[in-house]
Design a protein around this motif. Sequence first.
Motif, PDB file in Angstrom:
ATOM      1  N   SER A   1      53.594  38.261  43.028  1.00 17.98           N
ATOM      2  CA  SER A   1      53.819  38.333  41.473  1.00 17.98           C
ATOM      3  C   SER A   1      53.464  39.901  40.980  1.00 17.98           C
ATOM      4  O   SER A   1      52.623  40.583  41.621  1.00 17.98           O
TER       5      SER A   1
ATOM      6  N   ASN B   1      50.022  45.365  47.365  1.00 23.77           N
ATOM      7  CA  ASN B   1      48.883  44.716  47.350  1.00 23.77           C
ATOM      8  C   ASN B   1      47.904  45.577  48.212  1.00 23.77           C
ATOM      9  O   ASN B   1      46.759  45.717  47.525  1.00 23.77           O
TER      10      ASN B   1
ATOM     11  N   GLU C   1      39.798  39.668  42.027  1.00 19.67           N
ATOM     12  CA  GLU C   1      38.193  39.660  42.005  1.00 19.67           C
ATOM     13  C   GLU C   1      37.530  40.665  42.699  1.00 19.67           C
ATOM     14  O   GLU C   1      37.922  40.966  43.908  1.00 19.67           O
TER      15      GLU C   1
ATOM     16  N   THR D   1      42.577  40.874  35.407  1.00 18.91           N
ATOM     17  CA  THR D   1      44.002  40.622  35.402  1.00 18.91           C
ATOM     18  C   THR D   1      44.689  42.007  35.329  1.00 18.91           C
ATOM     19  O   THR D   1      44.369  42.819  34.776  1.00 18.91           O
TER      20      THR D   1
ATOM     21  N   HIS E   1      36.400  38.251  37.275  1.00 21.07           N
ATOM     22  CA  HIS E   1      37.919  38.632  37.947  1.00 21.07           C
ATOM     23  C   HIS E   1      38.594  39.644  36.841  1.00 21.07           C
ATOM     24  O   HIS E   1      38.161  39.551  35.412  1.00 21.07           O
TER      25      HIS E   1
ATOM     26  N   LYS F   1      42.991  37.001  44.119  1.00 17.34           N
ATOM     27  CA  LYS F   1      42.805  35.545  43.831  1.00 17.34           C
ATOM     28  C   LYS F   1      44.290  34.676  43.605  1.00 17.34           C
ATOM     29  O   LYS F   1      44.287  33.852  44.060  1.00 17.34           O
ATOM     30  N   ARG F   2      44.998  35.359  42.777  1.00 18.01           N
ATOM     31  CA  ARG F   2      46.432  34.845  42.446  1.00 18.01           C
ATOM     32  C   ARG F   2      47.325  35.977  42.189  1.00 18.01           C
ATOM     33  O   ARG F   2      47.076  37.147  41.653  1.00 18.01           O
ATOM     34  N   GLY F   3      48.636  35.507  42.565  1.00 21.26           N
ATOM     35  CA  GLY F   3      49.706  36.282  42.393  1.00 21.26           C
ATOM     36  C   GLY F   3      49.987  37.453  43.424  1.00 21.26           C
ATOM     37  O   GLY F   3      50.641  38.382  43.212  1.00 21.26           O
ATOM     38  N   LEU F   4      49.867  36.984  44.855  1.00 15.05           N
ATOM     39  CA  LEU F   4      49.971  37.827  45.696  1.00 15.05           C
ATOM     40  C   LEU F   4      51.597  38.185  45.804  1.00 15.05           C
ATOM     41  O   LEU F   4      51.768  39.477  46.229  1.00 15.05           O
TER      42      LEU F   4
ATOM     43  N   LYS G   1      48.350  39.854  38.583  1.00 11.67           N
ATOM     44  CA  LYS G   1      47.739  39.408  39.545  1.00 11.67           C
ATOM     45  C   LYS G   1      46.111  39.164  39.091  1.00 11.67           C
ATOM     46  O   LYS G   1      45.853  39.941  37.951  1.00 11.67           O
ATOM     47  N   ALA G   2      45.540  38.232  39.577  1.00 11.02           N
ATOM     48  CA  ALA G   2      44.195  37.992  39.227  1.00 11.02           C
ATOM     49  C   ALA G   2      43.335  38.548  40.331  1.00 11.02           C
ATOM     50  O   ALA G   2      43.577  38.241  41.666  1.00 11.02           O
TER      51      ALA G   2
END
Length: 72
Positions: free
Chosen positions: A63, A37, A69, A3, A1, A58-61, A66-67
Amino acid sequence: HITVKVQTNAKTSEIIGCLNGVWKIKLKAPPIEGRANEELIRVLSEEYDVPKSRIRIKRGLSSKTKAVEIED
């Protein structure tokens, strides 16, 4: 992934560069109703030449950091 750190409401969508392993990406879209996004996935799809369906946040929708993939 990977960042990424996004800046929304920019004049154009573009990848600025990488600093300390974090990609900075400007997005034309506003951070409303997932539009930023969607724009991020579109930009990464073009950059990495993969279908949008192979890119997932994967993370931080909701934020700025974001992470993401990206499947080969």
